[in-house]
Design a protein around this motif. Sequence first.
Motif, mmCIF file in Angstrom:
data_model
loop_
_atom_site.group_PDB
_atom_site.id
_atom_site.type_symbol
_atom_site.label_atom_id
_atom_site.label_comp_id
_atom_site.label_asym_id
_atom_site.label_seq_id
_atom_site.Cartn_x
_atom_site.Cartn_y
_atom_site.Cartn_z
ATOM 1 N N LEU A 77 -10.042 -14.178 -5.619
ATOM 2 C CA LEU A 77 -10.524 -14.483 -7.093
ATOM 3 C C LEU A 77 -11.780 -13.580 -7.298
ATOM 4 O O LEU A 77 -12.614 -13.684 -6.546
ATOM 5 C CB LEU A 77 -10.890 -16.130 -7.287
ATOM 6 C CG LEU A 77 -11.207 -16.564 -8.863
ATOM 7 C CD1 LEU A 77 -10.038 -16.353 -9.614
ATOM 8 C CD2 LEU A 77 -11.673 -17.736 -8.718
ATOM 9 N N ALA A 78 -11.667 -12.763 -8.031
ATOM 10 C CA ALA A 78 -12.678 -11.838 -8.649
ATOM 11 C C ALA A 78 -13.507 -12.740 -9.820
ATOM 12 O O ALA A 78 -12.634 -12.913 -10.779
ATOM 13 C CB ALA A 78 -12.226 -10.386 -8.925
ATOM 14 N N VAL A 79 -14.748 -12.842 -9.916
ATOM 15 C CA VAL A 79 -15.499 -13.451 -10.855
ATOM 16 C C VAL A 79 -16.817 -12.777 -11.080
ATOM 17 O O VAL A 79 -17.569 -12.249 -10.383
ATOM 18 C CB VAL A 79 -15.933 -14.898 -10.340
ATOM 19 C CG1 VAL A 79 -16.539 -15.554 -11.489
ATOM 20 C CG2 VAL A 79 -14.866 -15.697 -10.043
ATOM 21 N N ILE A 108 -16.023 -3.357 -9.827
ATOM 22 C CA ILE A 108 -16.673 -2.226 -10.182
ATOM 23 C C ILE A 108 -16.507 -1.857 -11.457
ATOM 24 O O ILE A 108 -17.463 -1.384 -12.128
ATOM 25 C CB ILE A 108 -16.147 -1.312 -8.911
ATOM 26 C CG1 ILE A 108 -16.627 -1.778 -7.497
ATOM 27 C CG2 ILE A 108 -16.437 0.141 -9.382
ATOM 28 C CD1 ILE A 108 -16.032 -0.978 -6.430
ATOM 29 N N HIS A 109 -15.224 -2.110 -11.921
ATOM 30 C CA HIS A 109 -14.964 -1.549 -13.236
ATOM 31 C C HIS A 109 -15.649 -2.436 -14.103
ATOM 32 O O HIS A 109 -15.356 -2.250 -15.539
ATOM 33 C CB HIS A 109 -13.597 -1.369 -13.434
ATOM 34 C CG HIS A 109 -12.798 -0.092 -12.797
ATOM 35 N ND1 HIS A 109 -12.796 -0.031 -11.592
ATOM 36 C CD2 HIS A 109 -12.982 1.070 -13.350
ATOM 37 C CE1 HIS A 109 -12.190 1.084 -11.265
ATOM 38 N NE2 HIS A 109 -12.430 1.863 -12.028
ATOM 39 N N ARG A 110 -16.272 -3.481 -13.670
ATOM 40 C CA ARG A 110 -17.061 -4.352 -14.926
ATOM 41 C C ARG A 110 -18.678 -4.223 -14.645
ATOM 42 O O ARG A 110 -19.359 -5.118 -14.984
ATOM 43 C CB ARG A 110 -16.582 -5.761 -14.610
ATOM 44 C CG ARG A 110 -15.274 -5.841 -15.459
ATOM 45 C CD ARG A 110 -14.345 -7.146 -15.086
ATOM 46 N NE ARG A 110 -13.245 -7.297 -15.903
ATOM 47 C CZ ARG A 110 -12.233 -6.387 -15.560
ATOM 48 N NH1 ARG A 110 -12.208 -5.490 -14.728
ATOM 49 N NH2 ARG A 110 -10.977 -6.579 -16.498
ATOM 50 N N ASP A 144 -8.105 2.211 -11.266
ATOM 51 C CA ASP A 144 -7.603 1.986 -12.633
ATOM 52 C C ASP A 144 -6.541 3.053 -12.991
ATOM 53 O O ASP A 144 -6.294 3.008 -14.136
ATOM 54 C CB ASP A 144 -8.832 2.330 -13.865
ATOM 55 C CG ASP A 144 -9.325 3.481 -13.490
ATOM 56 O OD1 ASP A 144 -8.990 4.119 -12.449
ATOM 57 O OD2 ASP A 144 -10.093 4.102 -14.427
ATOM 58 N N HIS A 145 -6.117 3.571 -12.078
ATOM 59 C CA HIS A 145 -4.912 4.417 -12.177
ATOM 60 C C HIS A 145 -3.206 3.790 -12.151
ATOM 61 O O HIS A 145 -2.571 4.254 -12.703
ATOM 62 C CB HIS A 145 -4.810 5.585 -11.199
ATOM 63 C CG HIS A 145 -5.955 6.481 -11.326
ATOM 64 N ND1 HIS A 145 -6.627 7.124 -12.431
ATOM 65 C CD2 HIS A 145 -6.919 7.021 -10.304
ATOM 66 C CE1 HIS A 145 -7.688 7.882 -11.903
ATOM 67 N NE2 HIS A 145 -8.024 7.585 -10.882
ATOM 68 N N TYR A 146 -3.275 2.732 -11.680
ATOM 69 C CA TYR A 146 -2.174 1.788 -11.514
ATOM 70 C C TYR A 146 -2.310 0.539 -12.124
ATOM 71 O O TYR A 146 -3.334 -0.053 -11.924
ATOM 72 C CB TYR A 146 -1.612 1.912 -10.147
ATOM 73 C CG TYR A 146 -0.860 3.159 -9.496
ATOM 74 C CD1 TYR A 146 0.447 3.175 -9.552
ATOM 75 C CD2 TYR A 146 -1.672 4.268 -9.417
ATOM 76 C CE1 TYR A 146 1.120 4.140 -9.199
ATOM 77 C CE2 TYR A 146 -0.932 5.578 -9.066
ATOM 78 C CZ TYR A 146 0.565 5.395 -8.958
ATOM 79 O OH TYR A 146 1.227 6.402 -8.371
ATOM 80 N N ALA A 147 -1.240 -0.049 -12.740
ATOM 81 C CA ALA A 147 -1.264 -1.557 -13.223
ATOM 82 C C ALA A 147 -0.560 -2.408 -12.342
ATOM 83 O O ALA A 147 0.527 -2.140 -11.846
ATOM 84 C CB ALA A 147 -1.011 -1.691 -14.678
ATOM 85 N N VAL A 235 -6.006 -1.857 -9.856
ATOM 86 C CA VAL A 235 -5.876 -3.111 -10.495
ATOM 87 C C VAL A 235 -5.326 -2.899 -11.790
ATOM 88 O O VAL A 235 -5.690 -1.946 -12.613
ATOM 89 C CB VAL A 235 -7.375 -3.459 -10.313
ATOM 90 C CG1 VAL A 235 -7.492 -4.845 -10.988
ATOM 91 C CG2 VAL A 235 -7.776 -3.589 -8.862
ATOM 92 N N ALA A 236 -4.837 -4.051 -12.210
ATOM 93 C CA ALA A 236 -4.091 -3.969 -13.848
ATOM 94 C C ALA A 236 -5.160 -3.710 -14.793
ATOM 95 O O ALA A 236 -6.152 -4.413 -14.993
ATOM 96 C CB ALA A 236 -3.428 -5.158 -13.742
ATOM 97 N N LYS A 237 -4.633 -3.103 -15.550
ATOM 98 C CA LYS A 237 -5.341 -3.115 -16.828
ATOM 99 C C LYS A 237 -4.446 -3.155 -17.965
ATOM 100 O O LYS A 237 -4.687 -3.649 -18.947
ATOM 101 C CB LYS A 237 -5.839 -1.421 -17.142
ATOM 102 C CG LYS A 237 -6.854 -0.951 -16.364
ATOM 103 C CD LYS A 237 -7.078 0.596 -16.634
ATOM 104 C CE LYS A 237 -7.766 0.863 -18.025
ATOM 105 N NZ LYS A 237 -8.019 2.357 -18.163
ATOM 106 N N ALA A 238 -3.128 -3.245 -17.787
ATOM 107 C CA ALA A 238 -2.082 -3.860 -18.595
ATOM 108 C C ALA A 238 -0.992 -4.274 -17.699
ATOM 109 O O ALA A 238 -0.779 -3.927 -16.646
ATOM 110 C CB ALA A 238 -1.632 -2.811 -19.807
ATOM 111 N N PRO A 239 -0.054 -5.222 -18.322
ATOM 112 C CA PRO A 239 0.965 -5.853 -17.656
ATOM 113 C C PRO A 239 2.134 -4.757 -17.191
ATOM 114 O O PRO A 239 2.420 -3.836 -18.188
ATOM 115 C CB PRO A 239 1.344 -6.711 -18.168
ATOM 116 C CG PRO A 239 1.232 -6.451 -19.746
ATOM 117 C CD PRO A 239 -0.365 -5.806 -19.701
#
Length: 248
Positions: A77-79, A108-110, A144-147, A235-239
Amino acid sequence: MLSPTEPAPARKTIPHVDFALDDLDSDEERYLDFYRKVAVREDMLVPLAQHHDGPHSYYVLFDRTATWGHPGTPQLLAVHLQRDHEEQTFSFDHAPLPLPAMAQSWLIHRGCPPDAIGLDPELGPPPADEATRALERRLAEDGDHYAMGYSYTRDDPEDMVVVVVLRAMDEERAPSPFRVVVEEIDTDAWTHTLRESGFDTVGEALQWCEDRLTGKAGPLPPSRSATAASRPAGVAKAPAPRPPGRSR
């Protein structure tokens, strides 16, 4: 990834997570939302990594309750917590993810500094080789290159494995439109390996995962391009496309 019953052979005590929200008087709805999604299992969450930067806190947490949930459920779980001490309130975002590097990437992307969210080396099996370390760095730093479209986590001590299917966000530039990432844990040596490969269709990627989980798969096909480091899985940016329903 930790074993659900033994977090690490060398660790005598399991650290506890502290969200430090006691001095904040947020609205009841927000507290209930955080409780239901995160804090309800606080005493079963193990902080594999955490970073605190003023009002922001970032956590990579191993959820020991996941082993008793739905088969295949991600165990990490990332929080991301954001506190407003002037208003005495907080906000949060969270994501269940199958691999530690993917949780690191999400944080990291947050806004979390990449060098500040390293995993506790005393928790979980270390990487078995440089190939694993290199792929984990790519997943964490450029995720962020793959979902993410599908994952399955198996914590059977006889075959501890995580399979993940990802879809390229930019299929024209990616060496393969779909990728499979596989983590395998050697419980005897207490190490883990991480490997990836490319597939032309989501069906082929899902079928390889199905075969791996049922003991029918051969070796993971070689990655199509050795230069895939510039377009890593992440990591997912879109399903992405969902797999057909299967019972295991």
